[in-house]
Design a protein around this motif. Structure first.
Motif, PDB file in Angstrom:
ATOM      1  N   THR A  13       0.818  -1.213   0.000  1.00 34.07           N
ATOM      2  CA  THR A  13       0.000   0.000   0.000  1.00 34.07           C
ATOM      3  C   THR A  13       0.851   1.261   0.000  1.00 34.07           C
ATOM      4  O   THR A  13       0.600   2.198  -0.769  1.00 34.07           O
ATOM      5  CB  THR A  13      -0.923   0.012   1.227  1.00 34.07           C
ATOM      6  N   VAL A  14       1.889   1.274   0.839  1.00 34.14           N
ATOM      7  CA  VAL A  14       2.753   2.454   0.868  1.00 34.14           C
ATOM      8  C   VAL A  14       3.533   2.580  -0.439  1.00 34.14           C
ATOM      9  O   VAL A  14       3.660   3.675  -0.998  1.00 34.14           O
ATOM     10  CB  VAL A  14       3.706   2.392   2.070  1.00 34.14           C
ATOM     11  N   SER A  28       2.958   5.612  -3.066  1.00 35.76           N
ATOM     12  CA  SER A  28       4.046   6.519  -3.451  1.00 35.76           C
ATOM     13  C   SER A  28       4.228   6.548  -4.957  1.00 35.76           C
ATOM     14  O   SER A  28       4.401   7.607  -5.563  1.00 35.76           O
ATOM     15  CB  SER A  28       5.353   6.088  -2.767  1.00 35.76           C
ATOM     16  N   THR A  29       4.178   5.365  -5.573  1.00 35.07           N
ATOM     17  CA  THR A  29       4.318   5.301  -7.029  1.00 35.07           C
ATOM     18  C   THR A  29       3.183   6.019  -7.722  1.00 35.07           C
ATOM     19  O   THR A  29       3.379   6.774  -8.682  1.00 35.07           O
ATOM     20  CB  THR A  29       4.370   3.827  -7.483  1.00 35.07           C
ATOM     21  N   VAL A  79       6.750  -3.711  -7.735  1.00 36.74           N
ATOM     22  CA  VAL A  79       7.465  -3.699  -9.013  1.00 36.74           C
ATOM     23  C   VAL A  79       6.587  -4.273 -10.123  1.00 36.74           C
ATOM     24  O   VAL A  79       6.561  -3.745 -11.248  1.00 36.74           O
ATOM     25  CB  VAL A  79       8.784  -4.500  -8.889  1.00 36.74           C
ATOM     26  N   ALA A  80       5.832  -5.336  -9.820  1.00 37.07           N
ATOM     27  CA  ALA A  80       4.963  -5.947 -10.830  1.00 37.07           C
ATOM     28  C   ALA A  80       3.859  -4.982 -11.260  1.00 37.07           C
ATOM     29  O   ALA A  80       3.574  -4.831 -12.458  1.00 37.07           O
ATOM     30  CB  ALA A  80       4.364  -7.244 -10.289  1.00 37.07           C
ATOM     31  N   PRO A 125       8.660   2.481 -10.521  1.00 42.76           N
ATOM     32  CA  PRO A 125       8.398   2.122  -9.121  1.00 42.76           C
ATOM     33  C   PRO A 125       9.147   3.037  -8.165  1.00 42.76           C
ATOM     34  O   PRO A 125      10.318   3.356  -8.377  1.00 42.76           O
ATOM     35  CB  PRO A 125       8.890   0.669  -9.021  1.00 42.76           C
ATOM     36  N   VAL A 126       8.447   3.444  -7.123  1.00 46.04           N
ATOM     37  CA  VAL A 126       9.034   4.292  -6.083  1.00 46.04           C
ATOM     38  C   VAL A 126       8.964   3.521  -4.777  1.00 46.04           C
ATOM     39  O   VAL A 126       7.876   3.269  -4.252  1.00 46.04           O
ATOM     40  CB  VAL A 126       8.284   5.626  -5.958  1.00 46.04           C
ATOM     41  N   LEU A 127      10.119   3.117  -4.268  1.00 49.40           N
ATOM     42  CA  LEU A 127      10.185   2.311  -3.045  1.00 49.40           C
ATOM     43  C   LEU A 127      11.076   3.004  -2.026  1.00 49.40           C
ATOM     44  O   LEU A 127      12.172   3.459  -2.363  1.00 49.40           O
ATOM     45  CB  LEU A 127      10.736   0.914  -3.348  1.00 49.40           C
ATOM     46  N   ASP A 128      10.580   3.093  -0.818  1.00 50.41           N
ATOM     47  CA  ASP A 128      11.372   3.640   0.272  1.00 50.41           C
ATOM     48  C   ASP A 128      12.208   2.513   0.865  1.00 50.41           C
ATOM     49  O   ASP A 128      11.666   1.549   1.417  1.00 50.41           O
ATOM     50  CB  ASP A 128      10.451   4.251   1.326  1.00 50.41           C
ATOM     51  N   GLY A 129      13.516   2.618   0.730  1.00 44.38           N
ATOM     52  CA  GLY A 129      14.387   1.568   1.239  1.00 44.38           C
ATOM     53  C   GLY A 129      14.245   1.348   2.730  1.00 44.38           C
ATOM     54  O   GLY A 129      14.373   0.225   3.221  1.00 44.38           O
TER      55      GLY A 129
END
Length: 424
Positions: free
Chosen positions: A62-63, A67-68, A372-373, A382-386
């Motif tokens: 969800t997060v 964000s994406t 990512v999918a 894709p925007v991912l917070d590490g």
């Protein structure tokens, strides 16, 4: 006798628990016991872990998707609204012979600014905002003929500046402007109203007692859509034939993130000595808009992830409590052999924490794969917070730890005698 007393004292005095030194359990042994407890019932452990997996996975998905999507939403309005700058030029005083604030050649100075992708100047007047335009020179008796359209003058770079394209013929060039050619370009709606669909036969339009050869049709206008119902003339032609010479607006298109800088520099480039007299219409700060959209979307979906995480925590607590009730005999035996209340509580806490940690690792991995999918399917970046992906296993472990507090306390409070007497 002393040797015999030392061998039997811990087992005999365990129930009393006073004056007897409790045997210490090495952390490695405690971890082994906890892992054995988890693996003793693999199906139940898998189902319990699944609750945490769903909770952590839902949180990451969800997060991550929020964000994406937020970046995608901002990116969509960036393409037009956030990259469009308009400089409004005030009209000169009546009966004034002073040099205009902005000339047609001054637009080239804006094009040289960093971040500017295209620019064009427009000239309009109230007298030419509603003109009777005809596609032939035959006037029907007894009434007016033709269509009421606006007549404007624009620089040759107008199609790029309004993000349009010439659907038929061509747009006038610098050569036409230098010659003052009596040519015109019609907006696609204006051409439709006048019945002009082709320009190969050099059709003409008539207004104010003058004729102009139509050389092109401008369509697909995304910016300044009012131009779709206008007759567009070269600046020199509009000046010589209609007296339309004063630039009213300058349209500037910028690259992403450069709008604010260009908005500050454009007035100086157009009118170095009178920059304060110009009015600049610029989009809001892109970073603030992105943060606002992303914050709203994240806040909405974060609630769903937290609810799923709470459901997973309740599942761990419930299953751990059931496990405690099923292992009453084992707890009583460990207490009789000298295990302290703290050691019993630590074992069950470690079991629930292990389940939460495993669920966090698996859930975070699945969440990243899903984000990512989805981005690949939607053709998004894709925007991912590490920090979220790395911290998810820690969150799972904390959830498991908190979920196991009550069951572990329940287990630690059992008395050895009562536990051993309980039915297995």
């Amino acid at each position: 006798m002393k040797r015999r007393h030392r061998a039997t004292a811990p087992a005999a005095a365990v129930g009393v628990g006073k004056g007897v030194e409790r045997p210490r359990i090495h952390p490695k042994d405690l971890w082994t016991e906890a892992l054995s407890g988890v693996l003793a019932r693999p199906v139940r452990s898998v189902l319990t872990t699944l609750g945490t997996v769903l909770g952590i996975g839902t949180l990451v998905v969800t997060v991550g998707v929020a964000s994406t999507a937020a970046h995608q939403i901002v990116g969509r309005f960036d393409a037009l609204a956030a990259t469009s700058v308009t400089v409004v030029v005030p009209p000169p005083p009546p009966a004034s012979e002073t040099v205009p604030l902005v000339g047609w050649d001054d637009v080239d100075a804006v094009g040289r600014l960093a971040g500017v992708e295209s620019s064009a100047a427009l000239a309009q007047s109230d007298e030419l905002a509603a003109v009777q335009v005809r596609a032939n020179d035959v006037v029907a008796p007894g009434g007016l003929s033709g269509q009421t359209l606006a007549v404007v003058a624009a620089s040759s770079s107008l199609p790029v500046a309004v993000r349009g394209e010439v659907t038929a013929g061509r747009f006038y060039d610098r050569g036409d402007i230098a010659r003052g050619a009596r040519v015109a370009v019609l907006g696609d709606q204006a051409a439709r109203l006048l019945g002009v669909t082709r320009v190969e036969d050099a059709p003409a339009v008539f207004f104010n007692g003058l004729s102009f050869t139509v050389i092109g049709i401008l369509g697909g206008i995304e910016r300044e859509q009012r131009l779709s119902t206008s007759v567009i003339l070269p600046p020199t032609t509009a000046r010589d034939r209609l007296g339309l010479d004063t630039v009213n607006r300058v349209l500037v298109n910028t690259s992403l993130g450069a709008a604010q800088q260009v908005a500050r520099q454009s007035p100086v480039a157009l009118a170095p000595g009178s920059a304060k007299a110009l009015t600049v219409l610029a989009p809001p700060d892109l970073s603030r808009a992105r943060k606002g959209v992303q914050g709203d979307v994240n806040g909405l979906f974060l609630v769903l992830g937290l609810v799923s995480l709470i459901v997973g925590a309740l599942g761990i607590a419930n299953v751990t409590l059931v496990t405690v009730m099923e292992r009453v005999g084992e707890i009583g035996l460990r207490r009789a052999l000298g295990a302290s209340r703290r050691q019993i509580a630590a074992q069950f806490l470690l079991e629930s924490t292990t389940i939460g940690l495993l669920g966090g690792v698996i859930g975070a991995a699945l969440g990243v794969v899903v984000v990512v999918a989805v981005s690949a399917v939607k053709d998004w970046t894709p925007v991912l917070d590490g920090r979220l992906a790395v911290g998810a296993p820690v969150v799972g472990a904390v959830v498991g730890l908190l979920a196991g507090v009550y069951p572990s306390l329940r287990a630690s409070r059992m008395e050895p005698v009562e536990a051993l007497r309980a039915p297995s």
